[in-house]
Design an enzyme around this catalytic site. Structure first.
Site, PDB file in Angstrom:
ATOM      1  N   GLN A 337      36.666  49.995  57.268  1.00 36.23           N
ATOM      2  CA  GLN A 337      37.402  50.277  56.037  1.00 36.23           C
ATOM      3  C   GLN A 337      36.504  50.238  54.818  1.00 36.23           C
ATOM      4  OE1 GLN A 337      39.812  46.455  56.414  1.00 36.23           O
ATOM      5  NE2 GLN A 337      39.583  46.578  54.186  1.00 36.23           N
ATOM      6  N   CYS A 343      43.233  47.658  54.455  1.00 39.05           N
ATOM      7  CA  CYS A 343      43.488  47.106  55.791  1.00 39.05           C
ATOM      8  C   CYS A 343      44.917  47.367  56.251  1.00 39.05           C
ATOM      9  CB  CYS A 343      43.182  45.613  55.806  1.00 39.05           C
ATOM     10  SG  CYS A 343      44.182  44.665  54.616  1.00 39.05           S
ATOM     11  N   HIS A 484      45.288  39.826  54.955  1.00 34.47           N
ATOM     12  CA  HIS A 484      44.550  40.871  55.651  1.00 34.47           C
ATOM     13  C   HIS A 484      45.358  41.363  56.848  1.00 34.47           C
ATOM     14  CE1 HIS A 484      41.157  43.215  56.944  1.00 34.47           C
ATOM     15  NE2 HIS A 484      40.963  42.524  58.049  1.00 34.47           N
ATOM     16  N   ASN A 504      39.895  44.451  64.392  1.00 28.26           N
ATOM     17  CA  ASN A 504      39.700  44.440  62.945  1.00 28.26           C
ATOM     18  C   ASN A 504      39.229  45.814  62.487  1.00 28.26           C
ATOM     19  OD1 ASN A 504      39.555  43.499  60.330  1.00 28.26           O
ATOM     20  ND2 ASN A 504      38.096  41.856  60.761  1.00 28.26           N
TER      21      ASN A 504
END
Length: 536
Positions: A337, A343, A484, A504
């Protein structure tokens, strides 16, 4: 006569001051033991240690974090020893002994004060101390080393390094060591330096390059002897690998300063035997504040819509022991990202990609950029944060979400919305998994596919996670702690520790190829606090 008395008084004061500043330089002797705490304010760390120094027999030993890590420098044997708990992808906290051959100078934890100057007395807490100072200059950097010694007992009290950089116009470095229980030793018990007495066979050190290996085998060398070759060389390697762009000499100096502090944090946390390991990655030259800019999830209290999770549809016998949706082809590759708080769009697309795969058998990379560009009306803010339920609302209102192939690549910045492109994935609704219920989340993952979850990602230990089961005691799990959005793609147990398998969006340079095994203990970091999935 009065003038003569005044002159005499001034001379007397000067004589007394001069006498006070010509004290005998403290010497610590050939052999000593001492306890201490290494404090790294910029890295927010306090690391306890105990040291044994034996110059008579050319050997030294330092135990860190109450003997979690033990290092020995045995010059007569020409070796260095490190005894530590090792964590890898296959083992957790396995106590191991590493041996390195070659020149191994013994390591003091107290500085040689022969070139320090006495500048008077000072108070450290309730202790009256003599203050000794040395100042060095190297380029634009000025380093001031200060040692405080108990005036009565001559025992060490504190050693501080303060660095100032005229280019940066600020302190670029600071650390200090507080000492206690200093004792001159006439001899040491033979077991103190007998590494074989720990009962662990020693092997070669599995670490990275020779430069970093030196400081891993002997961490104190950096703080007592100002050794920083490892920082210089590793920063060069970091630049070669990740090719960051720095706008000026000043920014380059600032980035190296940040890199140094993050490197210290990584090494110190690894010595603490946490059950997981940290490593230098592409974030190592970024400040904590910059890293947190990527945490773009903003929790909104209250009911957001969506359906309640029907817990009557599952039971414990319907939950497999382990699950990994990557093995079934339901998870797209890890993306980066970058420094953009997007996110929320990755968690959203990840769970939709999984649901689309389960429905059609096709794995399609959906467009985070379309969500960033187009869902402002629902309350998302592109690179400045958002929430998955707002993205679901936009998708349902606008006929679906398109693919990255049709919309265009992820830009890591705000763009112009294009709603005319043909949708690929259409939603009927979304479901809020029961908050905090680990069994419910397991069932949802096992039967619904990858799940969008939010976590507390505000801790540096997560920023530099490498492998092992991540458990951070400081992590929050309340809705307000979540900052997040990530994707839960599975779960399992490793060496007795239950974990969530989390994808992630910080690139494959981070973590274990972009993934983290996050502990289920105490709902660590809030994985089970706010999960959602979609219905198609």
């Amino acid at each position: 006569m009065a003038v003569g008395r005044n002159i005499f008084a001034v001379l007397l004061v000067k004589t007394v001051l001069a006498a006070s500043l010509t004290k005998e330089v403290p010497s610590w002797g050939d052999s000593y033991s001492v306890d201490g705490v290494l404090q790294l304010p910029y890295a927010e760390l306090k690391e306890p240690f105990r040291a044994y120094y034996d110059a008579k027999n050319n050997q030294s030993r330092i135990d860190y974090y109450n003997d979690l890590v033990i290092t020995m420098q045995l010059q007569t044997q020409n070796i260095s020893i490190k005894i530590a708990y090792m964590t890898t992808e296959t083992v957790t906290n396995q106590k191991s002994c590493f041996l390195v051959n070659g020149s191994s100078p013994i390591q003091a934890v107290l500085p040689d004060l022969s070139d320090f100057k006495n500048v008077g007395q000072d108070k450290i807490g309730a202790t009256t101390t003599d203050k000794w100072v040395k100042v060095t200059n190297h380029g634009k950097k000025k380093s001031t080393y200060t040692m405080w010694v108990d005036s009565a007992t001559k025992a060490p009290v504190r050693y501080e390094m303060m660095g100032y950089d005229s280019l940066l116009g600020s302190h670029y470095d600071k650390y200090y060591l507080d000492y206690s229980n200093f004792k001159n030793e006439t001899s040491f018990n033979a077991t103190v330096f007998n590494y074989t007495s720990f009962g662990h066979p020693c092997s070669g050190f599995p670490g990275p390059g020779l430069t970093e290996r030196k400081v891993l085998m002997n961490p104190m060398v950096e703080y007592i002897h100002n050794y920083d070759n490892h920082v210089e060389e590793m920063f060069i390697q970091h630049k070669q690998k990740h090719a960051p762009k720095y706008s000026s000499i000043k920014e380059h100096a600032q980035r190296q300063h940040i890199f140094r502090q993050n490197l210290r944090f990584i090494h110190s946390k690894n010595r603490a035997a946490l059950g997981f390991s940290l490593a230098v990655n592409h974030l190592a030259d970024k400040s904590k504040e910059e890293i947190q800019l990527m945490n773009g999830y903003h929790y909104t209290p209250g009911h957001h819509g969506g359906l309640a999770f029907d817990t009557s549809k599952y039971s414990a016998k319907d939950i497999p022991d382990t699950m990994d949706w990557r093995l079934h082809g339901a998870v797209t590759p890890v993306k980066d990202q970058a420094v953009c708080g997007s996110c929320w769009s990755f968690g959203t697309t990840g769970t939709i990609e999984g649901a689309y795969f389960l429905k059609t058998g096709n794995l399609v990379r959906l467009s985070q950029q379309q969500l960033m560009d187009c869902s402002w009306g629902e309350g998302n803010n592109a690179c400045d944060g958002g929430e998955d339920f707002r993205a679901y609302d936009w998708i349902m209102k606008n006929g679906g979400l398109t693919s990255e192939e049709l919309y265009g690549p992820y830009l890591a910045q705000d763009g112009k919305c294009n709603k005319t492109i043909t949708p690929v994935a259409k939603l009927k609704n979304y479901v809020n998994v029961t908050s905090g219920d680990l069994q419910a989340l397991k069932f949802a993952i096992a039967h619904q596919g990858p799940i969008s979850v939010s976590i507390d990602a505000s801790h540096l230990s997560l920023s530099f996670y490498a492998n092992g089961v991540y458990y951070e005691p400081q992590c929050g799990n309340k809705p307000d702690d979540l900052d997040h959005a990530v994707l839960a793609v599975g779960y399992g147990v490793m060496n007795g520790q239950a974990y969530w398998l989390i994808k992630n969006s910080w690139s494959t340079y981070w973590g274990n190829d972009g993934y983290v095994l996050m502990s289920q203990k105490d709902n660590n970091c809030g994985v089970a606090t706010d999960p959602t999935f979609v219905l198609m």
